[in-house]
Design an enzyme around this catalytic site. Structure first.
Site, PDB file in Angstrom:
ATOM      1  N   GLU B  46      17.640   7.948  47.959  1.00  0.00           N
ATOM      2  CA  GLU B  46      17.888   8.382  49.321  1.00  0.00           C
ATOM      3  C   GLU B  46      17.246   9.764  49.653  1.00  0.00           C
ATOM      4  OE1 GLU B  46      22.223   9.616  49.753  1.00  0.00           O
ATOM      5  OE2 GLU B  46      21.667  10.719  51.414  1.00  0.00           O
ATOM      6  N   ASP B 111      22.215  23.015  38.449  1.00  0.00           N
ATOM      7  CA  ASP B 111      21.814  24.158  39.449  1.00  0.00           C
ATOM      8  C   ASP B 111      22.394  25.623  38.820  1.00  0.00           C
ATOM      9  OD1 ASP B 111      21.469  25.824  41.610  1.00  0.00           O
ATOM     10  OD2 ASP B 111      22.852  24.691  42.925  1.00  0.00           O
ATOM     11  N   ASP B 113      22.694  29.448  40.131  1.00  0.00           N
ATOM     12  CA  ASP B 113      22.592  30.195  41.272  1.00  0.00           C
ATOM     13  C   ASP B 113      22.959  31.629  40.763  1.00  0.00           C
ATOM     14  OD1 ASP B 113      22.558  29.459  44.336  1.00  0.00           O
ATOM     15  OD2 ASP B 113      23.164  31.291  43.793  1.00  0.00           O
TER      16      ASP B 113
END
Lengths: 487, 420
Positions: B46, B111, B113
């Site tokens: 996708e 991830d 951050d």
């Protein structure tokens, strides 16, 4: 459980009675991984009753899980339940062969019944795994050892050299015993097994094992984690295979109805005591399992339509939950039962998500969280004038066609006829929604002796959904008692 | 032609030029595909595009890298994201039976951050990032990179700068790609020591009682302990702030010491002094007593707490989570999301990462020089990145991808010989 080839052997001797030929070899342990399907003849009746009995046990487990019982409570409840319906004793008991055969058969019949949808498979695996865990813990250590050695679990024993090599790492993750000396001694004796870490994700998640290069080093006392995971994975795989093969079973027309019946029972959340689950208990308390039946017999249309939406989608949006949840609260559902009810109803939601997102809201509506207000259920007035996202009153908000179809499908069983519709629709068109609802009440309760114009007692019309339901239940109770008097 | 063009990354034509001439589609393709010819890992993948005006297009899929490039140039998105490999082509999902369309594989992603570090940094907050707070990321990369390789045994790790204040990790090992959501959740559980959000002020729960740390966390401690001194005490000087001091005290499980430290607060101006004073007091408690054990455990845990990576758990837990593709342009900073070498993470400076404007200027001066020498060889457009400062970064991705392809080749040979 069987060495390869044994299955063939058993098959050859099929017509000779089992016990004599195979003795205890067939079920050497009370614990069973169900690797092999049963290879014996059963009557259709036995097929069904065995499965039904097992289903009662699984239903008890499901309801225990939904109620958030502690593991100890769940264990006791499950133990009692299976001893009642599918007793299974460890090696000491005489008739173990028959018990284990029944256990084996019941499991496989339910596999056939519950392999057909993702949702059923998931629930079945969870319930069966719990049952297995309960039994595993009930089984004595020696029999457990015996069982573990009878099957290849694909774990690699950690060698002495390797144990020395990772001594520090292994020991730092070894947390048996409080006292340092006991811990060191136990560690010395402990056997470790290594498996790919993905086979013990629960231990990894809680940081309970030593990890090196993708291998988890599992101490002997955590071995059960591997066993349970293996059971789960194997069963999931087997169910998927069964699901693919089941269309071929269509040839046997005797079994399909039995299987359909079984899976429907599970979907509706078969109560452990389902025969008498429909009437409020002696103390008048209402349990989660009873809501389905109560909805059919006693709920006003707004609540019935919410209930049916819930059953259809396995979900309700926030305002629907609020409206229906508060109604159920006032109806008499305790907070534990409410949690059980919603947990079961949201069958596609994971436990994690349920606990995080819904449990709080349910407890909140019971005044147990947040500002601890005792929220009342919504009255007809509030339902009739909904905010933008509220659900509303069907008499007001359904289109005319929809309303008529819905009325018939919901209430025809209780005596509403299509000939009655014009009268109801006339009041709806005139904007008298209370009157329409009250008329439906009168019509559907005519068998209880409610005459036109009598309303929900003394000519009162419906102004609150709970009033409707309470009166309806009251009438049913009176009738019940009258019936008993006649007898 | 004499005026220097203004290449603002918010201009659509700037982005379009970047996609047409610089974006390394081929490299991204081989990295995701593990092979030269398209496999399901690419065709059933996708892609989601974010267009100007917050338009979000999900479930796109492409047969080849060229198809992808064509679509990107046609839509000219501000950025795009990569999702999982599904059981069917995402583009065809409406033609398959409901329930059949399921995510199957996905790189294991992490991830990190900077926003999750707000309670423990003093230099910037929210979206801001500077060289100083990048040190937190450096520490995080070292810890996570080591843990993934040594504990989980994965080898194919790609670290990608997110373009502003974070970093992503993509793990492409076959076993990692096949992990179920449950297993991903387990890995996250293993890695997470600090829950970001509400409970962020709670103490670490990493040991049983005050027993020594598990071996792998002992290693983590040794990596992070110098960072704690340099970063928290010296650079950020965290405990000198009012909030920082308060939250530091919350980590000390000893009323008496907390009281004393609070009393001395006026006399101490720097974090270093505060920490040294705390260390003194811990040492002052008789060794071997349970109070000392508890305190010394806390002394270690505090250092880990202030430096251990804060992971965005939700990104890693689910296969169908989308994550921004490498080499996208960060819409706020205009910087390219470039791969980062974990071995040399200390030297990485986010402010030196090329911006799209810089790259287009490089191209301009290049074409001026080129036209001077020879006339129009426009066929070479697709490898224009080779002539810009993007080159070392694309090379890094290519090397990473070629290791993955080598793995595929060996696998094929193994199964091939077995089939024989």
């Amino acid at each position: 459980m069987y060495k390869s080839g044994q299955r063939q052997h058993a098959y050859d001797n099929k017509d000779i009675s089992l016990v004599e030929n195979n003795g205890l070899l067939r079920y050497p342990s009370a614990l069973n991984f169900y690797d092999r399907p049963p290879q014996f003849d059963v009557t259709v009746e036995e097929f069904e009753t065995t499965a039904m009995d097992r289903l009662r046990v699984l239903a008890e487990i499901e309801s225990s899980l939904a109620r958030n019982r502690t593991w100890e409570e769940l264990k006791t409840a499950t133990y009692n339940q299976y001893m009642k319906y599918v007793p299974l004793h460890t090696n000491t008991y005489d008739d173990t062969e028959e018990e284990r055969r029944k256990d084996h058969l019941g499991h496989y019949v339910l596999r056939l019944a519950f392999c057909r949808s993702e949702d059923l498979r998931r629930r079945f695996v969870k319930a069966e795994l719990t049952l297995f865990r309960v039994r595993y813990e009930e089984t004595e250590a020696m029999d457990r050892e015996h069982f573990l050695s009878s099957r290849d679990f694909n774990w690699i024993p950690v060698t002495k050299e390797e144990k020395v090599q990772y001594n520090h790492g292994l020991y730092s993750m070894y947390h048996a015993f409080r006292h340092e000396q006991d811990r060191a001694d136990a560690f010395e004796k402990e056997k470790f097994y290594k498996v790919k870490w993905t086979r013990v994700p629960d231990l990894v998640e809680k940081r309970k094992v030593f990890l090196k290069g993708g291998w988890a080093y599992v101490p002997g006392r955590e071995q059960s984690s591997i066993v349970f995971k293996e059971f789960e994975v194997e069963l999931e795989r087997a169910l998927e295979t069964t699901a693919r093969l089941i269309p071929r079973l269509d040839e046997d027309s005797r079994l399909i109805p039995v299987l359909d019946n079984l899976s429907q029972g599970f979907v509706a959340g078969v109560a452990s005591e389902w025969t008498n689950a429909t009437e409020p208990g002696s103390s008048g308390e209402i349990r989660a399992e009873m809501v389905d039946d109560l909805a059919k017999k006693h709920f006003p249309m707004c609540m019935r339509s919410l209930h049916e939406n819930l059953r259809r989608d396995n979900h309700l949006k926030h305002f629907g939950r609020l409206q229906y949840g508060l109604f159920l609260k006032v109806l008499g559902l305790s907070v534990e039962e409410a949690i059980a009810f919603w947990r079961k109803s949201f069958s596609r939601v994971t436990d994690d998500k349920f606990n995080k997102e819904y449990r709080y809201n349910i407890r909140h509506s019971y005044g147990l969280e947040g500002k601890r207000a005792n929220y009342p259920a919504k009255s007809c007035l509030q339902i009739l004038t909904p905010g933008p996202s509220d659900v509303g009153c069907p008499y007001r908000h359904f289109s005319s066609e929809n309303l008529q179809t819905a009325l018939l499908s919901m209430y025809s069983q209780q005596g509403l006829k299509s000939a009655d519709l014009p009268e109801i629709m006339a009041t709806v068109d005139a904007g008298h929604y209370h009157v329409a609802c009250t008329r439906v009440f009168e019509m559907t309760h005519a068998p209880h002796g409610v005459a036109k114009g009598e309303g929900i007692g003394g000519g009162e019309s419906v102004t609150h959904p709970n009033q409707y339901a309470a009166r309806s239940m009251e009438l049913a109770k009176v009738k019940n008692e009258d019936d008993k008097m006649v007898e | 032609m004499s005026i220097e063009a203004d290449y603002d990354h918010s201009l659509p034509e700037v982005m379009l030029t970047y996609y047409r001439r610089l974006y390394p589609f081929k490299s991204v393709f081989t990295w995701l595909n593990h092979d030269h010819t398209p496999t399901r890992r690419f065709t059933h993948r996708e892609w989601a595009f974010t267009l100007a005006g917050d338009v979000y297009l999900r479930y796109n899929s492409f047969a080849t890298a060229e198809d992808l490039k064509k679509k990107v140039c046609q839509l000219n998105p501000t950025r795009f994201e990569i999702g999982p490999v599904y059981s069917a082509r995402p583009g065809d999902r409406k033609t398959v039976r409901a329930g059949v369309f399921q995510p199957l594989q996905r790189e294991l992603v992490f991830d990190i951050d900077m926003t999750d570090y707000d309670p423990i940094r003093t230099c910037c907050s929210d979206a801001g990032i500077c060289k100083r707070c990048w040190a937190f990321i450096t520490a995080a990369v070292r810890v996570i990179d080591h843990a993934v390789r040594s504990q989980f045994g994965y080898e194919h790790l790609l670290w990608v700068y997110s373009g502003r204040r974070g970093i992503h990790l993509w793990i492409s090992d076959r076993e990692a790609m096949d992990l179920t959501d449950q297993e991903r959740k387990a890995i996250v559980g293993w890695m997470t020591l600090i829950n970001s959000g509400r409970e962020s002020s709670q103490r670490l729960n990493v040991r049983v009682g005050s027993r020594p740390l598990p071996a792998h966390l002992q290693e983590v401690y040794e990596t992070l302990s110098p960072t704690f001194v340099d970063l928290i005490l010296r650079d950020q000087d965290l405990f000198a702030t009012e909030d920082g001091f308060k939250s530091f005290l919350e980590h000390i499980p000893d009323e008496e010491i907390v009281k004393k430290l609070r009393g001395e607060r006026e006399l101490m101006s720097s974090s270093k002094q505060i920490w040294d004073s705390f260390t003194e007091k811990v040492k002052g408690v008789a060794a071997g007593t349970s109070r000392r054990n508890v305190l010394s455990a806390a002394w270690h845990d505090i250092q880990i707490y202030y430096t251990y990576p804060r992971l965005d758990a939700e990104v890693s837990k689910h296969r169908n989570h989308l994550l921004k593709a490498p080499f996208c342009i960060h819409p706020k900073t205009g910087r390219v999301c470039v791969p980062v070498d974990p071995e040399r993470i200390e030297d990485f400076d986010p402010e030196e990462v090329p911006t799209v404007a810089q790259l287009l200027h490089e191209l301009d001066s290049l074409s001026k020089a080129a036209t001077a020498i020879e006339d129009g060889d426009s066929s070479g457009h697709h490898s224009d990145w080779e002539k810009t400062s993007l080159k070392p970064y694309v090379d890094m991705l290519n090397q990473h991808a070629s290791r993955l392809m080598e793995k595929t080749r060996l696998e094929k040979r193994a199964t091939g010989s077995m089939a024989w």
